[in-house]
Design an enzyme around this catalytic site. Structure first.
Site, mmCIF file in Angstrom:
data_model
loop_
_atom_site.group_PDB
_atom_site.id
_atom_site.type_symbol
_atom_site.label_atom_id
_atom_site.label_comp_id
_atom_site.label_asym_id
_atom_site.label_seq_id
_atom_site.Cartn_x
_atom_site.Cartn_y
_atom_site.Cartn_z
ATOM 1 N N GLU A 193 50.039 73.027 44.563
ATOM 2 C CA GLU A 193 49.235 72.298 43.920
ATOM 3 C C GLU A 193 47.513 72.001 44.483
ATOM 4 O O GLU A 193 47.418 71.544 43.967
ATOM 5 C CB GLU A 193 49.207 71.031 43.544
ATOM 6 C CG GLU A 193 50.907 70.848 42.464
ATOM 7 C CD GLU A 193 51.420 69.308 42.411
ATOM 8 O OE1 GLU A 193 50.582 68.106 42.177
ATOM 9 O OE2 GLU A 193 52.460 68.978 41.759
ATOM 10 N N GLU A 311 58.877 72.911 41.013
ATOM 11 C CA GLU A 311 58.312 70.949 40.903
ATOM 12 C C GLU A 311 58.829 70.678 39.586
ATOM 13 O O GLU A 311 58.360 71.351 38.439
ATOM 14 C CB GLU A 311 58.227 70.662 41.462
ATOM 15 C CG GLU A 311 57.334 70.646 43.148
ATOM 16 C CD GLU A 311 56.196 69.921 43.930
ATOM 17 O OE1 GLU A 311 56.279 68.486 42.491
ATOM 18 O OE2 GLU A 311 56.157 70.044 44.508
HETATM 19 O O1 AHR Z 1 57.206 65.949 44.102
HETATM 20 C C1 AHR Z 1 56.419 64.764 44.226
HETATM 21 C C2 AHR Z 1 54.918 65.208 43.742
HETATM 22 O O2 AHR Z 1 54.406 65.451 42.853
HETATM 23 C C3 AHR Z 1 54.362 66.357 45.335
HETATM 24 O O3 AHR Z 1 53.967 65.712 46.242
HETATM 25 C C4 AHR Z 1 53.226 67.713 44.567
HETATM 26 O O4 AHR Z 1 53.057 68.132 44.706
HETATM 27 C C5 AHR Z 1 53.729 66.732 42.980
HETATM 28 O O5 AHR Z 1 52.755 66.249 42.438
#
Ligand code: AHR
Length: 507
Positions: A193, A311
Site C-alpha cells: 500500500e 487483501e
Molecule cells: O490487514 C490490515 C491492514 O489493512 C494491512 O496492514 C494494510 O495493508 C491494510 O490497510
C-alpha cells in the site's frame, strides 16, 4: 395464467418473463471457458498485528503448541481451510520491518517499536519460523519486502538468504541457522500500500515506480524464478487509476502481478447495500485489466501480468481497536462468498487472492488460550478452496433484481467452473434475498447432467447469526440430489451460499 399472475404478485420482485417454468435460470456451458482457476486465489495473509502471529500462529509454552511453539489447533484449522499460500509479514507492519532482526538465535534478536500499529515487536517469529510454519500448514510462503523504510540491498539479501543454496554470505548464514536447504520462496511483493499516506515511507507513484523497478531488477538477478507483485493502489479516494497506470508503466517488464486491496463494511446496517459492496472489487479488476493491457502494448515481455487481490475482507466493527478482532456473522460470510465469486468469474486475470487475515485479526480462524474455532467466513472460503478448481466458466444468469442507487442488483450472485478431471461442473450461488428461496433451473448447455450432485450450503438461523467457541450457528451442511438431463432445478434458500458439484456427461 392466473397462477402465474398470483406468483408474480406474491413473490417480491415478480417472476414473470422467466421462461416456461417461471424459475430463475443459470446456464452453464463447459465449452464457454474463461481461464484456468489458479489455486492461489484461495490464499490468506498473516501480519505482525494484534494476536495474529503471537497468540495465533505461535505461542511457545502453551499446552496447545508443538515443540517449536506453533499452535497445533491453528495449524489443523489452516490445513482444513486448504489455504494455498500465505502472505507475510505485513501489511502496514512490513514498511518498518527489517528482516535481519528476525533470524539467528532468538535470544539475540532485538525488540523494536512498530510504528504501523504502535506495539513492541520481539522478532521471536521471523523468516525461518514462518517458512517452517508454512511447511507444517501445507501452504506456500508469500513474502512482502519493506519498500517503506527498507533498502534495495535488504530486499535482494532476503532473496539470497531464502533462495540461494550455498556459498554466499546470506545463504551460508541460513545454513548456519539450521536450514541447509533453501526455502525457495517463489512469491514476493514489492512493498505494501505504498500510495497510502498512512504507510511508513509513503511515496508518490513516480518515486515508488522507480524504486520498485530498481529493487525488482536486483531481486530477479539473485533468483530469476521468483514472481514479483507490484503494489497497486489501495486508496480508492485518491487517483488510484493513475497510480496503477504509472506503476505498471515502470514495472511492465519486471512485475508478474499487480496487487489490489479492498475492505468492505456495513456501518449503516443496510443489508441489501452491504450485499452489493463487493461490486466495486469487480470494477477495480476490470479497470486494472484494461491498464495491464495498455502497459503490455509497450512491454518487451510476452508473458502476461496478472492481478493479485492480496487483501480483501469485511472490516469495520473492530477497525482501530487494538486487536482488530472482528466477530463475523452470516451476512459477512455471504459477502465473502461474493468476493470469491468475483475471483472465479475473473480467473483469467486474477491469479492470486489473499483473505486478510488468517487468525484472530479480521480472520476466519479464532484462537483463545483454550482452543480455536471457525468464524462464519471460514466456510465459504473452505468450500471454494476444496471444490472450485479447473476452468472458470462464463455463465448466463437470469433472476430477479433489486434497486440500489440507480442500479439493479441481481439476487443471485453466481460463478461456475468445470473440473475436467472429475468431469463435474461446480456452480457457486449466493442468494442475497433475505426472505425468499429462489427456485432456479441450472441448464446444461453442452452434454448433460448425469448422476449424483453434491450440494454444500452455508447458512444460519438469521443474517446476524455468529459463531463462537461453543456454537457453530453458521456452518456448511451437505446434501445429495440426482441430476439428469439438461436441467437441474434447485431452490436456493434465503440468505445462503451454495456450492453444487454436478457430474456432466459429454458422449
Ligand atoms: O490487514 C490490515 C491492514 O489493512 C494491512 O496492514 C494494510 O495493508 C491494510 O490497510
Amino acid at each position: 395464467m392466473l397462477a402465474a399472475l398470483v406468483a408474480a404478485v406474491l413473490i417480491p420482485g415478480g417472476l414473470w418473463a422467466r421462461g416456461k417454468t417461471g424459475n430463475a435460470r443459470i446456464k452453464v456451458d463447459i465449452e464457454r471457458q474463461k481461464g484456468e482457476i489458479d489455486r492461489n486465489i484461495y490464499g490468506n495473509f498473516v501480519e505482525h498485528l494484534g494476536r495474529c502471529i503471537y497468540g495465533g500462529l505461535y505461542e511457545p509454552g502453551s499446552p496447545l503448541s508443538d515443540e517449536k511453539g506453533y499452535r497445533r489447533d491453528v495449524l489443523e484449522a489452516t490445513r482444513a481451510l486448504r489455504t494455498s499460500l500465505v502472505r507475510w509479514p505485513g501489511g502496514n507492519f512490513v514498511s518498518g520491518y527489517h528482516w535481519e532482526d528476525g533470524i539467528g538465535p532468538q535470544a539475540g534478536r532485538p525488540t523494536r517499536i512498530d510504528l504501523a500499529w504502535g506495539f513492541r515487536e520481539s522478532n521471536a517469529f521471523g523468516t525461518d519460523e514462518f517458512v517452517e510454519w508454512c511447511r507444517r500448514a501445507a501452504t506456500e510462503p508469500y513474502f512482502c519486502v519493506n519498500l517503506g523504510t527498507g533498502t534495495m540491498d535488504e530486499a535482494r539479501n532476503w532473496v539470497e538468504y531464502c533462495n540461494v543454496e550455498k556459498g554466499t554470505y546470506w545463504s551460508d548464514l541460513r545454513r548456519r541457522n539450521g536450514y541447509e536447504k533453501p526455502h525457495k520462496v517463489k512469491y514476493w511483493a514489492l512493498g505494501n500500500e505504498m500510495d497510502g499516506q498512512w504507510q511508513m515511507g509513503h511515496k508518490n507513484a513516480e518515486d515508488y515506480g522507480k524504486f520498485a523497478l530498481e529493487t525488482a531488477k536486483l531481486m530477479k538477478w539473485i533468483d530469476r524464478d521468483i514472481k514479483l507483485v507490484v503494489a497497486g493502489s489501495s486508496d480508492y479516494n485518491g487517483n488510484w487509476i493513475d497510480w496503477n497506470r504509472t506503476v505498471l508503466e515502470y514495472l511492465k517488464n519486471h512485475a508478474d502481478y499487480i496487487a489490489l486491496h479492498n475492505y468492505v463494511e456495513n456501518r449503516s446496517n443496510d443489508y441489501y447495500k452491504f450485499m452489493a459492496t463487493t461490486r466495486f472489487a469487480e470494477k477495480a479488476i476490470r479497470i486494472t485489466e484494461g491498464l495491464i493491457a495498455e502497459a503490455m502494448t509497450k512491454a518487451e515481455r510476452k508473458d502476461p501480468i496478472y492481478i493479485a487481490f492480496d487483501e480483501y475482507n469485511v472490516w469495520y466493527r473492530a477497525k482501530g481497536e487494538e486487536g482488530n478482532e472482528e466477530v463475523y456473522n452470516l451476512e459477512d460470510a455471504l459477502v465473502v462468498s461474493t468476493f470469491l465469486n468475483i475471483f472465479v468469474r475473473n480467473a483469467h486475470v486474477v491469479k492470486m487472492a489473499n483473505m486478510a487475515q488468517l487468525v484472530n485479526v479480521i480472520a476466519p480462524i479464532f484462537s483463545t488460550k483454550e482452543g480455536s474455532w471457525y468464524q462464519t467466513i471460514f466456510y465459504p472460503l473452505q468450500l471454494f478452496a476444496t471444490h472450485c478448481h479447473g476452468t472458470s466458466l462464463d455463465t448466463f444468469v437470469d433472476c430477479d433484481t433489486y434497486a440500489l442507487g440507480g442500479e439493479r442488483i441481481p439476487y443471485l450472485d453466481v460463478s461456475a467452473a468445470y473440473d475436467n478431471e472429475a468431469g463435474e461442473v461446480i456452480v457457486n450461488v449466493t442468494n442475497r434475498h433475505r426472505e425468499q428461496a429462489i427456485t432456479t433451473d441450472i441448464l446444461c448447455q453442452t452434454g448433460r447432467f448425469g448422476g449424483k450432485a453434491t450440494v454444500y450450503e452455508v447458512n444460519g438461523p438469521d443474517i446476524k447469526a455468529e459463531n463462537s467457541m461453543t456454537r457453530q450457528a453458521v456452518k456448511t451442511v451437505t446434501k445429495e440430489a440426482q441430476a439428469r438431463g439438461d436441467r437441474f432445478t434447485y431452490a436456493f434458500p434465503a440468505h445462503s451460499f451454495t456450492l453444487i458439484r454436478i457430474p456432466v456427461v459429454t458422449d
